[in-house]
Design a protein around this motif. Structure first.
Motif, short mmCIF file in Angstrom:
data_model
loop_
_atom_site.label_atom_id
_atom_site.label_comp_id
_atom_site.label_asym_id
_atom_site.label_seq_id
_atom_site.Cartn_x
_atom_site.Cartn_y
_atom_site.Cartn_z
N ARG A 262 0.85 -1.18 0.00
CA ARG A 262 0.00 0.00 0.00
C ARG A 262 0.89 1.24 0.00
NH1 ARG A 262 -2.79 1.18 4.59
NH2 ARG A 262 -4.07 2.72 3.56
N ALA A 263 0.45 2.28 -0.67
CA ALA A 263 1.23 3.52 -0.72
C ALA A 263 0.29 4.67 -1.02
CB ALA A 263 2.30 3.43 -1.81
N THR A 264 0.76 5.88 -0.73
CA THR A 264 -0.03 7.06 -1.07
C THR A 264 0.88 8.13 -1.63
OG1 THR A 264 -1.77 8.56 -0.27
CG2 THR A 264 0.14 8.22 1.18
N THR A 265 0.24 9.12 -2.23
CA THR A 265 0.94 10.30 -2.73
C THR A 265 -0.10 11.43 -2.73
OG1 THR A 265 2.26 11.22 -4.54
CG2 THR A 265 0.40 9.81 -5.15
N HIS A 266 0.28 12.59 -3.19
CA HIS A 266 -0.69 13.69 -3.29
C HIS A 266 -1.89 13.23 -4.13
CE1 HIS A 266 -2.50 17.55 -4.17
NE2 HIS A 266 -1.66 18.15 -3.32
N TRP A 267 -3.08 13.58 -3.68
CA TRP A 267 -4.29 13.09 -4.38
C TRP A 267 -4.32 13.46 -5.85
CZ3 TRP A 267 -7.35 17.03 -6.32
CH2 TRP A 267 -7.22 18.29 -5.73
N ARG A 268 -3.62 14.55 -6.21
CA ARG A 268 -3.62 14.95 -7.63
C ARG A 268 -2.80 13.99 -8.48
NH1 ARG A 268 -1.83 20.82 -8.79
NH2 ARG A 268 -2.38 20.13 -10.88
N HIS A 269 -1.86 13.27 -7.85
CA HIS A 269 -0.96 12.41 -8.62
C HIS A 269 -1.24 10.92 -8.39
CE1 HIS A 269 1.48 15.94 -9.59
NE2 HIS A 269 1.37 16.29 -8.33
N ALA A 270 -2.26 10.62 -7.57
CA ALA A 270 -2.51 9.22 -7.20
C ALA A 270 -2.89 8.37 -8.41
CB ALA A 270 -3.61 9.17 -6.13
N ALA A 271 -3.73 8.91 -9.28
CA ALA A 271 -4.17 8.14 -10.45
C ALA A 271 -2.98 7.83 -11.37
CB ALA A 271 -5.25 8.91 -11.21
N GLU A 272 -2.10 8.83 -11.52
CA GLU A 272 -0.93 8.62 -12.38
C GLU A 272 0.01 7.58 -11.78
OE1 GLU A 272 -0.33 9.42 -15.27
OE2 GLU A 272 1.82 9.08 -15.54
N LEU A 273 0.18 7.63 -10.46
CA LEU A 273 1.03 6.64 -9.79
C LEU A 273 0.47 5.22 -10.00
CD1 LEU A 273 3.50 6.21 -7.89
CD2 LEU A 273 1.90 6.34 -5.97
N ALA A 274 -0.86 5.10 -9.84
CA ALA A 274 -1.49 3.79 -10.01
C ALA A 274 -1.40 3.32 -11.46
CB ALA A 274 -2.95 3.87 -9.57
N ARG A 275 -1.50 4.27 -12.41
CA ARG A 275 -1.43 3.89 -13.82
C ARG A 275 -0.04 3.40 -14.21
NH1 ARG A 275 0.24 5.48 -18.52
NH2 ARG A 275 1.31 7.31 -17.69
N ARG A 276 0.98 4.14 -13.72
CA ARG A 276 2.35 3.78 -14.09
C ARG A 276 2.83 2.52 -13.38
NH1 ARG A 276 6.47 8.87 -14.02
NH2 ARG A 276 5.04 10.48 -14.79
N TYR A 277 2.35 2.32 -12.15
CA TYR A 277 2.85 1.19 -11.35
C TYR A 277 1.66 0.35 -10.86
CZ TYR A 277 6.86 4.30 -11.48
OH TYR A 277 7.87 5.13 -11.91
N PRO A 278 1.13 -0.49 -11.74
CA PRO A 278 -0.10 -1.24 -11.41
C PRO A 278 0.08 -2.22 -10.25
CG PRO A 278 0.83 -1.96 -13.51
CD PRO A 278 1.58 -0.75 -13.12
N ASP A 279 1.32 -2.55 -9.90
CA ASP A 279 1.53 -3.48 -8.78
C ASP A 279 1.47 -2.78 -7.42
OD1 ASP A 279 1.78 -5.60 -10.48
OD2 ASP A 279 3.97 -5.44 -10.62
N VAL A 280 1.33 -1.44 -7.45
CA VAL A 280 1.27 -0.68 -6.21
C VAL A 280 -0.19 -0.48 -5.82
CG1 VAL A 280 1.90 1.46 -5.05
CG2 VAL A 280 3.41 0.49 -6.81
#
Length: 326
Positions: A121-139
DNA sequence: TGAACTACCCGCCAAC
DNA sequence: GTGTTGGCGGGTAGTT
């Protein structure tokens, strides 16, 4: 034992996020008997490093410092700027040898690129969360929390939540009293739970209403030793249960009962550190009622039992100071 | 530690 | 039409 803390800095580092790390881990508060860390800002890319505010960061420390750090912190990183391979390798090596790594805001992209967030599980700024999930689907990206503690790998959301994560780490290392003292020096709230929502609909509580939530919150703080339920709080606020739940969540970012449990656990932690009350008495003094209930919540929130927590802190001097360089 | 009971949370919807 | 409130009920979490 947390001794050496390294802030790994690349090009266009965000000044606020870096400032948070410098303030929490780099400030000498030994005059109050608070821990002092061997804190170093390390350039992980070739100089000159220019911050996002345009000024140049000049530090004598380089990426080799990461090899001996107990905690490596990545401040907000330009997500479109690839982190150097040496940094990714150093982060992986750090985790392999038992050190901790943490990120503030988009620093999570660096940890993800290093593969350290895969299956976590991980988090980031809500504005970048979708991009983080898209780039790193295992996260497993959770955009609705302030920070996530996965043991050796910790991530926090946008900007100010980095303070919450840093205080969380200090709380784990030195106890609630030290974390609260650091928070007091920084003039920030001492206890915001990691599960609290990043986005709060109505951050400013109105004070001119008869059903004022703030009055109820004050009452709860003064009466934590009493057992009461959410329905009691709703009546005190002159609201129906449904409306109280809705407005409480909109105002504080967390549900009433969850917030109440967080407050009771924090009080229990202080009592375990500062008094000699047994677990049964602490349970009574914190409104949990029974030791079993206290153990249940303490383990969930602090990852250890009340007795084990007391053993780990009762003999450690809260004001223990560590040598500092840099 | 697990089971049974209770309380809580939250989506949905109707009333105001 | 829009926003707020409050009841209902199912799923989840807390308590014993």
């Amino acid at each position: 034992m947390l001794r050496k803390v390294v802030a790994a800095v690349g090009q266009h580092v965000a000044t606020f996020e870096l400032g948070v790390l410098c303030e929490v881990f780099g400030t000498d508060r030994s005059d109050e008997g608070l821990p002092v860390y061997d804190f170093r800002v390390c350039a992980v890319e070739p100089p000159p490093l220019v911050s996002d505010a345009g000024f140049t960061i000049n530090t004598p420390y380089g990426i080799d410092e990461l090899a001996t750090a107990d905690l490596i912190a990545i401040a907000a990183w330009n997500a479109d700027h690839d982190p150097p391979a040496e940094l990714l390798a150093a982060l992986r090596d750090a985790v392999d040898r038992g050190a901790r790594v943490m990120s503030v805001c988009t620093g999570a992209f660096v940890l993800a690129e290093a593969g350290l967030l895969d299956g976590r599980r991980a988090t980031t700024h809500w504005r970048h969360a979708a991009e983080l999930a898209r780039r790193y689907p295992d996260v497993d990206v959770d955009a609705n929390v302030l920070y996530v503690d996965e043991g050796q790998v910790l991530t926090s959301a946008g900007t100010a939540s980095g303070i919450d994560l840093c205080l969380h780490i200090i709380r784990q290392e030195h106890g609630a009293a030290v974390a609260n003292a650091v928070a007091r020096r920084m003039v920030v709230p001492p206890q915001r739970d990691g599960g609290q929502a990043q986005f709060i609909e109505a951050p400013v509580v109105e004070h001119d209403r008869g059903d004022d939530l703030a009055v109820v919150l004050d009452w709860v703080q003064a009466n934590l030793n009493k057992p009461f339920g959410v329905d009691h709080l709703a009546r005190r606020a002159n609201m129906s249960l449904r409306t109280f739940n809705r407005r409480f969540t909109a105002t504080t970012g967390t549900a009433p009962h969850r917030w109440l449990i967080t407050q009771r656990v924090a009080l229990a932690q202080r009592l375990l550190e500062e008094t000699e009350l047994d677990v049964e008495q602490v349970a009574e003094q914190t409104g949990f009622g029974t030791a079993a209930t206290l153990r249940h919540h303490f383990a969930r929130h602090r990852g250890t039992s009340p007795q084990a927590y007391r053993r780990s802190f009762c003999c450690a001097a809260p004001g223990e100071t560590l040598s500092r360089a840099g």
